[in-house]
Design a protein around this motif. Structure first.
Motif, short mmCIF file in Angstrom:
data_model
loop_
_atom_site.label_atom_id
_atom_site.label_comp_id
_atom_site.label_asym_id
_atom_site.label_seq_id
_atom_site.Cartn_x
_atom_site.Cartn_y
_atom_site.Cartn_z
N VAL A 221 0.86 -1.18 0.00
CA VAL A 221 0.00 0.00 0.00
C VAL A 221 0.89 1.23 0.00
CG1 VAL A 221 -1.75 1.30 1.27
CG2 VAL A 221 -1.81 -1.22 1.26
N ASP A 222 0.57 2.20 -0.85
CA ASP A 222 1.42 3.39 -0.94
C ASP A 222 0.53 4.63 -1.10
OD1 ASP A 222 3.67 4.93 -1.03
OD2 ASP A 222 4.31 4.30 -3.03
N HIS A 223 0.89 5.71 -0.41
CA HIS A 223 0.22 7.00 -0.58
C HIS A 223 1.04 7.83 -1.57
CE1 HIS A 223 -2.91 6.97 2.65
NE2 HIS A 223 -2.17 5.93 3.02
N VAL A 224 0.38 8.28 -2.64
CA VAL A 224 1.07 8.98 -3.72
C VAL A 224 0.34 10.28 -4.04
CG1 VAL A 224 1.98 6.84 -4.75
CG2 VAL A 224 -0.28 7.69 -5.43
N THR A 225 0.98 11.13 -4.82
CA THR A 225 0.35 12.40 -5.20
C THR A 225 -0.58 12.23 -6.39
OG1 THR A 225 2.28 12.94 -6.57
CG2 THR A 225 2.25 13.80 -4.31
N SER A 226 -0.30 11.24 -7.23
CA SER A 226 -1.19 10.95 -8.36
C SER A 226 -1.00 9.50 -8.79
CB SER A 226 -0.90 11.88 -9.54
OG SER A 226 0.41 11.66 -10.04
N LEU A 227 -2.00 8.97 -9.49
CA LEU A 227 -1.93 7.59 -9.96
C LEU A 227 -1.13 7.54 -11.27
CD1 LEU A 227 -5.61 6.43 -9.29
CD2 LEU A 227 -3.59 6.18 -7.82
N PRO A 228 -0.72 6.36 -11.70
CA PRO A 228 0.08 6.23 -12.93
C PRO A 228 -0.68 6.74 -14.16
CG PRO A 228 0.15 4.21 -11.64
CD PRO A 228 -0.90 5.06 -11.02
N GLU A 229 0.04 6.92 -15.23
CA GLU A 229 -0.56 7.34 -16.50
C GLU A 229 -1.66 6.36 -16.89
OE1 GLU A 229 0.78 8.28 -21.12
OE2 GLU A 229 2.29 7.80 -19.60
N GLY A 230 -2.77 6.90 -17.36
CA GLY A 230 -3.89 6.05 -17.74
C GLY A 230 -4.96 5.94 -16.67
N TYR A 231 -4.71 6.54 -15.51
CA TYR A 231 -5.66 6.48 -14.40
C TYR A 231 -6.18 7.88 -14.06
CZ TYR A 231 -4.41 1.61 -13.46
OH TYR A 231 -4.22 0.24 -13.55
N THR A 232 -6.39 8.69 -15.07
CA THR A 232 -6.87 10.06 -14.85
C THR A 232 -8.23 10.07 -14.16
OG1 THR A 232 -5.69 10.81 -16.83
CG2 THR A 232 -7.41 12.26 -15.95
N LYS A 233 -9.14 9.24 -14.64
CA LYS A 233 -10.49 9.19 -14.06
C LYS A 233 -10.42 8.76 -12.60
CE LYS A 233 -14.91 6.72 -14.41
NZ LYS A 233 -15.68 5.68 -15.16
N GLN A 234 -9.57 7.76 -12.31
CA GLN A 234 -9.48 7.25 -10.94
C GLN A 234 -8.85 8.29 -10.01
OE1 GLN A 234 -8.75 5.52 -13.70
NE2 GLN A 234 -10.22 3.83 -13.60
N THR A 235 -7.88 9.05 -10.52
CA THR A 235 -7.29 10.13 -9.72
C THR A 235 -8.36 11.15 -9.35
OG1 THR A 235 -5.10 9.85 -10.74
CG2 THR A 235 -5.55 11.97 -9.68
N PHE A 236 -9.19 11.49 -10.34
CA PHE A 236 -10.28 12.44 -10.11
C PHE A 236 -11.26 11.90 -9.06
CE2 PHE A 236 -14.66 13.70 -11.38
CZ PHE A 236 -14.58 15.05 -11.08
N LEU A 237 -11.62 10.62 -9.21
CA LEU A 237 -12.57 10.02 -8.28
C LEU A 237 -12.01 9.94 -6.86
CD1 LEU A 237 -14.14 7.12 -10.39
CD2 LEU A 237 -15.26 9.21 -9.61
N GLN A 238 -10.74 9.58 -6.75
CA GLN A 238 -10.16 9.54 -5.41
C GLN A 238 -10.21 10.91 -4.74
OE1 GLN A 238 -6.84 7.45 -4.04
NE2 GLN A 238 -6.83 5.86 -5.62
N GLY A 239 -10.06 11.96 -5.54
CA GLY A 239 -10.15 13.31 -5.00
C GLY A 239 -11.55 13.60 -4.46
#
Length: 283
Positions: A221-239
């Motif tokens: 498990v890791d806390h990151v500033t953004s998800l890898p390339e290709g996970y734009t929608k998931q980054t938005f949803l996590q926000g």
């Protein structure tokens, strides 16, 4: 007034739509699955017992003809986000065919009063149904449990969290969402379905809590500033989830979560045992 017994499902794929078809068939309903000519799901075992009609969703007359032929009372949309514009022409066909109820493709976070992205698209469609004078039934279930791995980019080899991860959200399994829809549509009178919203949840959890299940399976498990390339929608949803907006009880007008509302619809399926994240994902 008698119960509904004849349904059409648009977007009967392997996740929600196909499972709605299966659940309705198991309850003795008459179901026609509306499939685009390019669909690869028409031979799915989930559609066993249903009639399958191939049609261009943009052809209002053709869709209306199918709805009339099968005496469809309720249209259920399970179209994915990219296909949502097709709901408008299906609604036009439903109006022409005299359909009595439309279940739009919601199956996620509350959209009423939403101010961004897909929330606006879904809310505007609900307004369109009102303009056609077609009653609607909306289902808010939070995150679909089976999409948690995508949300946390587990395919990267880690369970990734972009924010604090401690905000609670609602999550419900594919089978519970589809089963709930089939249950209420076939057991409740139309008066309790028309222009009604059900808020349901199988489990209330957080990304941090879900990550513990993955950690127990040796997935880091890791806390990151953004998800890898290709996970734009998931980054938005996590926000959004970090703000608490992933709850089925979220009120877009008041801009806050009302936790006691998140599972207020569960009571409409008395005696049902809702799946946990651990059960749904076999962790």
């Amino acid at each position: 007034m008698s119960l509904y017994s004849s349904f059409a499902v648009a977007g009967a794929g392997p996740t929600i739509g196909g499972r709605i078809v299966k659940a309705l068939i198991e309850r003795g309903a008459s179901v026609v699955a509306l499939a685009r000519p390019s669909s690869t799901s028409t031979s799915s075992p989930l559609l066993n017992g249903a009639k399958v009609a191939t049609v261009d969703y943009a052809d209002v007359n053709a869709v209306a003809s199918i709805l009339r032929e099968h005496k469809v009372e309720v249209v259920i949309s399970a179209l994915a986000y990219g296909a949502l514009p097709a709901q408008s022409t299906i609604a036009d066909a439903a109006k022409e065919a005299g359909v009595k109820l439309f279940v739009p493709s919601e199956y996620g976070m509350p959209t009423e009063g939403g101010k961004a992205g897909h929330l606006i698209v879904k809310s505007q469609f609900a307004d369109y149904l009102k303009s056609l004078d077609i009653p609607s039934l909306r289902i808010y279930n939070g995150l679909l449990m089976e999409t948690i791995p995508q949300l946390a980019a587990v395919e990267s080899g880690k369970f990734l969290i972009t924010g604090k991860g401690d905000a609670n959200f609602s999550t419900t399994s594919w089978d519970d969402v589809s089963g709930f829809i089939a249950h209420v549509l076939t057991s409740l009178p139309p008066a309790k379905l028309h222009d009604v919203t059900f808020r349901i949840q199988g489990e209330r959890t957080s990304l941090n809590a879900a990550s513990v299940l993955y950690a127990s399976k040796d997935i880091p498990v890791d806390h990151v500033t953004s998800l890898p390339e290709g996970y734009t929608k998931q980054t938005f949803l996590q926000g959004l989830f970090d703000q608490g907006r992933g709850s089925s009880g979220w009120d877009n007008y008041a801009d806050k979560d009302v936790p006691e509302n998140a599972d207020s619809g569960n009571a409409a399926w008395p005696g049902h045992q809702w799946k946990s994240v651990k059960e749904a994902l076999a962790l």
